[in-house]
Design a protein around this motif. Structure first.
Motif, short mmCIF file in Angstrom:
data_model
loop_
_atom_site.label_atom_id
_atom_site.label_comp_id
_atom_site.label_asym_id
_atom_site.label_seq_id
_atom_site.Cartn_x
_atom_site.Cartn_y
_atom_site.Cartn_z
N ALA A 223 72.30 -42.01 62.00
CA ALA A 223 73.53 -41.28 62.23
C ALA A 223 74.23 -41.71 63.52
O ALA A 223 75.42 -42.06 63.52
N ARG A 224 73.46 -41.70 64.61
CA ARG A 224 74.08 -41.92 65.93
C ARG A 224 74.28 -43.38 66.29
O ARG A 224 75.20 -43.71 67.03
N MET A 225 73.42 -44.27 65.78
CA MET A 225 73.50 -45.66 66.18
C MET A 225 74.09 -46.57 65.10
O MET A 225 74.26 -47.77 65.32
N VAL A 226 74.36 -46.02 63.93
CA VAL A 226 75.05 -46.76 62.87
C VAL A 226 76.41 -46.10 62.61
O VAL A 226 77.47 -46.71 62.79
N GLY A 227 76.37 -44.83 62.21
CA GLY A 227 77.62 -44.12 61.98
C GLY A 227 78.39 -43.85 63.26
O GLY A 227 79.62 -43.90 63.28
#
Length: 227
Positions: free
Chosen positions: A170-174
């Motif tokens: 979530a945080r490092m891709v999206g």
């Protein structure tokens, strides 16, 4: 900012506080942190649900960029900013204040407050809410399990890994993608600063989480000492 949104925020702070007091009353033997994390889990689940409902087009969840927020998006964000205000105050009562967590809360409160004041960027902000809260139930589950007596068990390790994987995706891709589209769209400077600040905090937390998971996996593989 619409007057009814201000009322939603004030009412929301009161509701989250009342929820905490209720949880505290039915779980008198549990710690302050346990009860607060229970409320936080309720909020995270509700926030993801409301954010999902307020997405206008799932083919492009962050579209339309830089547009006027819908009433549903405004209400979803008001619920969360109310929770963040409650949780920040709650941390001081528990004497459990961490600098990174406080910065995260302040950045989020200012950023969401700006979005509510401008009445725009609703698509980007509910997407950010979805990304930031999707891993939160697993974050709190890790600590709840420890107080319930499941520290250093397979169940606790599974919660750790689930949290780390979901947070990373979530945080490092999206997250970087959402930060990019927010910075490149015609958004107010404060909204752009909030997006960048949130991503920087997420990157710092990712570093800490990676170290935590590495430590736990190494610890599990280490041979037990024979007494």
């Amino acid at each position: 900012m619409e007057e009814y949104i201000v009322k939603w925020v004030i009412l929301g702070v009161l509701c989250w506080t009342t929820t905490f007091m209720f949880v505290r009353s039915i779980l008198p033997k549990r710690s302050f942190d346990f009860c607060n994390r229970t409320v936080s889990t309720i909020h995270a689940s509700l926030a993801v649900y409301l954010a999902s409902l307020s997405v206008e087009d799932w083919k492009c969840p962050v579209c339309p960029l830089g547009s006027k927020s819908s009433p549903q998006q405004m209400e979803t964000l008001a619920v969360t900013v109310a929770y963040l205000i409650y949780d920040l105050i709650c941390c001081f009562f528990d004497n459990h204040v961490s600098l990174d967590n406080s910065i995260h809360h302040l950045v989020s409160i200012v950023g969401i407050g700006a979005g509510l004041a401008y009445e725009m960027c609703g698509s980007e902000m509910v997407a950010a809410l979805w990304i930031t809260e999707i891993s939160s139930p697993f974050l709190h589950m890790r600590e709840l399990l420890k107080e319930l007596g499941y520290r250093d068990t397979d169940l606790n390790l599974a919660a750790d890994i689930a949290f780390a994987v979901i947070f990373t995706l979530a945080r490092m891709v999206g997250g970087p993608y959402l930060t990019y589209v927010t910075l490149t769209a015609d958004n107010p400077l404060l909204i752009k600063a909030m997006a960048l600040g949130l991503q920087l905090v997420s990157t710092f937390w990712f570093y800490k989480i990676a170290r935590m998971v590495r430590y736990k996996l190494v610890k599990r593989r280490a041979p037990k000492k024979v007494t």
